[in-house]
Every structure is written in C-alpha cells, then in structure tokens.
Write a protein that holds these residues in place. Structure first.
Motif, PDB file in Angstrom:
ATOM      1  N   ARG A   1      25.367   6.667  77.888  1.00 17.50           N
ATOM      2  CA  ARG A   1      24.104   7.392  77.812  1.00 17.50           C
ATOM      3  C   ARG A   1      22.930   6.506  78.218  1.00 17.50           C
ATOM      4  N   LEU A   2      22.950   5.268  77.758  1.00 19.34           N
ATOM      5  CA  LEU A   2      21.874   4.350  78.141  1.00 19.34           C
ATOM      6  C   LEU A   2      21.859   4.105  79.648  1.00 19.34           C
ATOM      7  N   ARG A   3      23.039   3.912  80.216  1.00 19.72           N
ATOM      8  CA  ARG A   3      23.111   3.712  81.683  1.00 19.72           C
ATOM      9  C   ARG A   3      22.571   4.930  82.410  1.00 19.72           C
ATOM     10  N   GLY A   4      22.935   6.124  81.917  1.00 21.53           N
ATOM     11  CA  GLY A   4      22.469   7.340  82.564  1.00 21.53           C
ATOM     12  C   GLY A   4      20.958   7.472  82.515  1.00 21.53           C
ATOM     13  N   GLU A   5      20.365   7.149  81.373  1.00 20.13           N
ATOM     14  CA  GLU A   5      18.910   7.251  81.247  1.00 20.13           C
ATOM     15  C   GLU A   5      18.213   6.210  82.116  1.00 20.13           C
ATOM     16  N   LEU A   6      18.775   5.007  82.162  1.00 17.05           N
ATOM     17  CA  LEU A   6      18.156   3.970  82.999  1.00 17.05           C
ATOM     18  C   LEU A   6      18.277   4.297  84.480  1.00 17.05           C
TER      19      LEU A   6
ATOM     20  N   VAL B   1      35.081   3.609  66.737  1.00 13.43           N
ATOM     21  CA  VAL B   1      33.957   2.729  67.097  1.00 13.43           C
ATOM     22  C   VAL B   1      33.946   2.474  68.600  1.00 13.43           C
ATOM     23  N   SER B   2      35.111   2.239  69.171  1.00 10.70           N
ATOM     24  CA  SER B   2      35.213   1.987  70.611  1.00 10.70           C
ATOM     25  C   SER B   2      34.717   3.191  71.402  1.00 10.70           C
ATOM     26  N   ARG B   3      35.131   4.393  70.971  1.00  9.24           N
ATOM     27  CA  ARG B   3      34.722   5.602  71.668  1.00  9.24           C
ATOM     28  C   ARG B   3      33.219   5.841  71.516  1.00  9.24           C
ATOM     29  N   LEU B   4      32.700   5.636  70.287  1.00 10.36           N
ATOM     30  CA  LEU B   4      31.262   5.803  70.051  1.00 10.36           C
ATOM     31  C   LEU B   4      30.431   4.809  70.875  1.00 10.36           C
ATOM     32  N   LEU B   5      30.881   3.566  70.895  1.00 11.95           N
ATOM     33  CA  LEU B   5      30.154   2.525  71.631  1.00 11.95           C
ATOM     34  C   LEU B   5      30.136   2.823  73.119  1.00 11.95           C
ATOM     35  N   ARG B   6      31.278   3.277  73.645  1.00 16.13           N
ATOM     36  CA  ARG B   6      31.352   3.625  75.062  1.00 16.13           C
ATOM     37  C   ARG B   6      30.399   4.779  75.385  1.00 16.13           C
ATOM     38  N   GLY B   7      30.334   5.771  74.505  1.00 15.18           N
ATOM     39  CA  GLY B   7      29.429   6.898  74.730  1.00 15.18           C
ATOM     40  C   GLY B   7      27.969   6.484  74.704  1.00 15.18           C
TER      41      GLY B   7
ATOM     42  N   HIS C   1      11.723  -4.358  77.630  1.00 14.44           N
ATOM     43  CA  HIS C   1      10.800  -3.280  77.966  1.00 14.44           C
ATOM     44  C   HIS C   1      11.518  -2.136  78.679  1.00 14.44           C
ATOM     45  N   THR C   2      12.578  -2.439  79.396  1.00 18.52           N
ATOM     46  CA  THR C   2      13.326  -1.396  80.088  1.00 18.52           C
ATOM     47  C   THR C   2      14.179  -0.586  79.110  1.00 18.52           C
ATOM     48  N   LEU C   3      14.792  -1.275  78.147  1.00 17.85           N
ATOM     49  CA  LEU C   3      15.719  -0.617  77.226  1.00 17.85           C
ATOM     50  C   LEU C   3      15.025   0.102  76.072  1.00 17.85           C
ATOM     51  N   THR C   4      13.839  -0.356  75.687  1.00 20.72           N
ATOM     52  CA  THR C   4      13.190   0.195  74.487  1.00 20.72           C
ATOM     53  C   THR C   4      13.044   1.716  74.528  1.00 20.72           C
ATOM     54  N   PRO C   5      12.532   2.320  75.621  1.00 18.72           N
ATOM     55  CA  PRO C   5      12.404   3.790  75.613  1.00 18.72           C
ATOM     56  C   PRO C   5      13.756   4.497  75.516  1.00 18.72           C
ATOM     57  N   ALA C   6      14.782   3.917  76.175  1.00 20.45           N
ATOM     58  CA  ALA C   6      16.096   4.567  76.143  1.00 20.45           C
ATOM     59  C   ALA C   6      16.715   4.480  74.758  1.00 20.45           C
ATOM     60  N   VAL C   7      16.591   3.315  74.102  1.00 18.94           N
ATOM     61  CA  VAL C   7      17.167   3.144  72.765  1.00 18.94           C
ATOM     62  C   VAL C   7      16.429   4.018  71.745  1.00 18.94           C
ATOM     63  N   ALA C   8      15.134   4.242  71.966  1.00 22.97           N
ATOM     64  CA  ALA C   8      14.341   5.050  71.024  1.00 22.97           C
ATOM     65  C   ALA C   8      14.850   6.479  70.941  1.00 22.97           C
ATOM     66  N   ASN C   9      15.523   6.954  71.975  1.00 22.38           N
ATOM     67  CA  ASN C   9      16.036   8.320  71.990  1.00 22.38           C
ATOM     68  C   ASN C   9      17.381   8.453  71.274  1.00 22.38           C
ATOM     69  N   LEU C  10      17.987   7.340  70.829  1.00 25.03           N
ATOM     70  CA  LEU C  10      19.283   7.385  70.142  1.00 25.03           C
ATOM     71  C   LEU C  10      19.107   7.781  68.676  1.00 25.03           C
ATOM     72  N   GLY C  11      20.177   8.319  68.083  1.00 21.18           N
ATOM     73  CA  GLY C  11      20.169   8.624  66.661  1.00 21.18           C
ATOM     74  C   GLY C  11      20.286   7.352  65.838  1.00 21.18           C
ATOM     75  N   ASP C  12      20.078   7.510  64.506  1.00 23.13           N
ATOM     76  CA  ASP C  12      20.104   6.335  63.628  1.00 23.13           C
ATOM     77  C   ASP C  12      21.470   5.645  63.633  1.00 23.13           C
ATOM     78  N   ARG C  13      22.568   6.436  63.636  1.00 20.94           N
ATOM     79  CA  ARG C  13      23.899   5.812  63.624  1.00 20.94           C
ATOM     80  C   ARG C  13      24.146   5.025  64.900  1.00 20.94           C
ATOM     81  N   ASP C  14      23.739   5.584  66.042  1.00 21.01           N
ATOM     82  CA  ASP C  14      23.953   4.887  67.322  1.00 21.01           C
ATOM     83  C   ASP C  14      23.152   3.585  67.371  1.00 21.01           C
TER      84      ASP C  14
END
Length: 279
Positions: free
Chosen positions: A266-271, A256-262, A215-228
């Motif tokens: 972003r998720l940490r920042g939103e949370l 992939v490593s750089r994308l995953l880190r980004g 429930h905590t992650l769902t709103p943050a993940v919803a803001n990501l693009g399809d590739r992310d």
C-alpha cells in the motif's frame, strides 16, 4: 622607405622576395612529391615504400599546419599531429597518380577528415549528438581563417555565414567545447594552490537522504490504521522479528508476514501515485 629615398628600378621589396621564395619552395616540394609518387607507382617494395615514406616526410609540415588549426580544443597537440600524420600516410598510400588533381588537393581533405573523425570518435569526454560533433569540427577548422580575415573572434552569425548554416547550430556546437576534456580532481582548487580540487568537493551527507525519506513517507504512513502503524514501528523502529511481532499482537507469524506485505504494498502504491487494487 626612408624620407627622400627614391627606389631604383632594380630594387625589389623584401616581402615580394620572401613570397616568391616561399612559392618556389612549395612548387619544388610539389614537383618532388609528384616524381616520388610516379616512381612508387612503377616499382615494387622496398623501393615503393621508401618513396611513400619520402612523400610523407616532404609533406609533414602541411599535416602539422592543419593539426594546428584544431589546437586549444582540449586535445594534446602531439596527439593532433599524430592523427594528422596518419591522415597524410593514408593519403600517400591512397593517391592515384593518374588522377587529375594534385597530391595536396587529395591529401588536405584526407587529413582534415582524419582529424574530424578523431574528434568525433575519440576526443569526447561527454558525447553530444553526431551532428553537433561534426559542426564543432567545422567551426574549429574555419575559426583561424575567420579570425585572420575579420581581425576578431567571429560571432555565431559570422561563423554561420561562412559555413552556410544557422547561427543557432553554431551556438549549440560551440557550447560543447568543454566536452573534450575535464579537469583532474588533483588539479589545484585555487590559483594560489595549497589544496586540490577534490578537497573542495562536498562529501555526500546521508542525513539529507534520511530527511527526504521521512518527508516522503510521512503522508503515506498517516493514512494507515493504528494496527498497521504499530506493526511498522515494531518491525522497523524496534527491530522486532515477525515472530516477536506476532507474540506482541497475538497473531501467528504467517499473519504478520501477510499483514506486513500488504502494508508495504500500500505504501509503494501511494508513493507511486495510486493505491493498488488489492490494498
């Protein structure tokens, strides 16, 4: 007195006799104590120490009486008496025979101080502020006398009046009485027995943590693009390595490593309540 009985002039009340005898005994002990302390001051060891030991034995009932005022506070009675005896020993060794006060006038505050220090430093399971600890000790010492004088358990207002403090401080100190001792988990969980307290405590349920995380992650993940979202799914749902994700998306493992880190930043920042500047 029976009806029709006339007391003769030579009759004395039994209560008066008992009171006089008790006072006589106290005075006898006080006199013997004074003589022993005078002798101890004038002789070296081992006689000096023997005199001090006799003073302690003579006045041990006083120490026990003071310790009894602190009972029912979650501390074993034997421990309280040992602390009171320690205070008495300190008083016997520290008393100056040239002082203008009697020995008990010096010993009683010393014993009380030792008991209060014990409660303050050793008897707390959960340690409240020192002012609350000291107030609780003052209440414990004053309560037996107040009960005897008032005929009932004193209210916070009555205790505060006797101690010269505010009722709110008395109420705060009284609320921490349970901090002196805690129930053992092996104690019976019900009056009829059969189960221990630990058997009535609910086990930790990992499912609740999972639901909370989702429930905590769902709103943050919803803001990501399809590739992310796809990268997160491959990495954390499908268990792909970064190399396998790269092959799936047609990019290098380093990308992939750089994308995953980004994504994770972003998720940490939103949370945390805000999107990082480099997102």
């Amino acid at each position: 007195m029976p009806p029709g009985h006339v007391r003769r002039h030579d009759e004395v009340s039994p209560v008066t006799i008992a009171a006089v005898r008790a006072e006589d005994r106290k005075q006898t002990i006080a006199d013997a104590t004074h003589e022993l302390l005078l002798e101890a001051d004038a002789v070296p060891d081992p006689r000096h120490q023997a005199c001090i030991d006799e003073v302690v034995l003579l006045n041990a009932p006083v120490a026990r009486s003071i310790a009894s005022r602190y009972r029912s506070k979650g501390v074993d009675s034997d421990d309280l008496e040992q602390v009171a005896y320690l205070g008495l020993v300190k008083a016997a060794n520290g008393y100056r025979v040239d002082a203008s006060t009697a020995f008990l006038s010096y010993a009683v505050p010393t014993i009380r101080g030792e008991l209060k220090r014990y409660f303050r430093d050793c008897a707390w399971t959960i340690r409240p502020p020192r002012r609350v600890q000291e107030m609780q000790g003052n209440i414990a010492a004053a309560e037996p006398e107040l009960i005897q004088r008032l005929g009932h358990v004193p209210t916070d207002e009555e205790t505060a009046a006797a101690l010269g403090t505010d009722p709110a401080e008395v109420a705060e100190a009284a609320s921490v009485r349970g901090c002196f001792s805690t129930l053992s988990l092996d104690a019976p969980g019900a009056p009829e027995g059969g189960t221990s307290l630990i058997e009535t405590v609910a086990n930790a349920e990992d499912g609740y943590d999972l639901v909370e995380d989702v429930h905590t992650l769902t709103p943050a993940v919803a803001n990501l693009g399809d590739r992310d979202k796809r990268i997160l799914q491959l990495r954390f749902c499908n268990g792909f390595t970064q190399e396998e994700i790269g092959q799936e998306l047609g990019v290098s493992q380093m990308q992939v490593s750089r994308l995953l880190r980004g994504i994770l930043d972003r998720l940490r920042g939103e949370l945390a309540g805000g999107v990082p500047k480099n997102a």
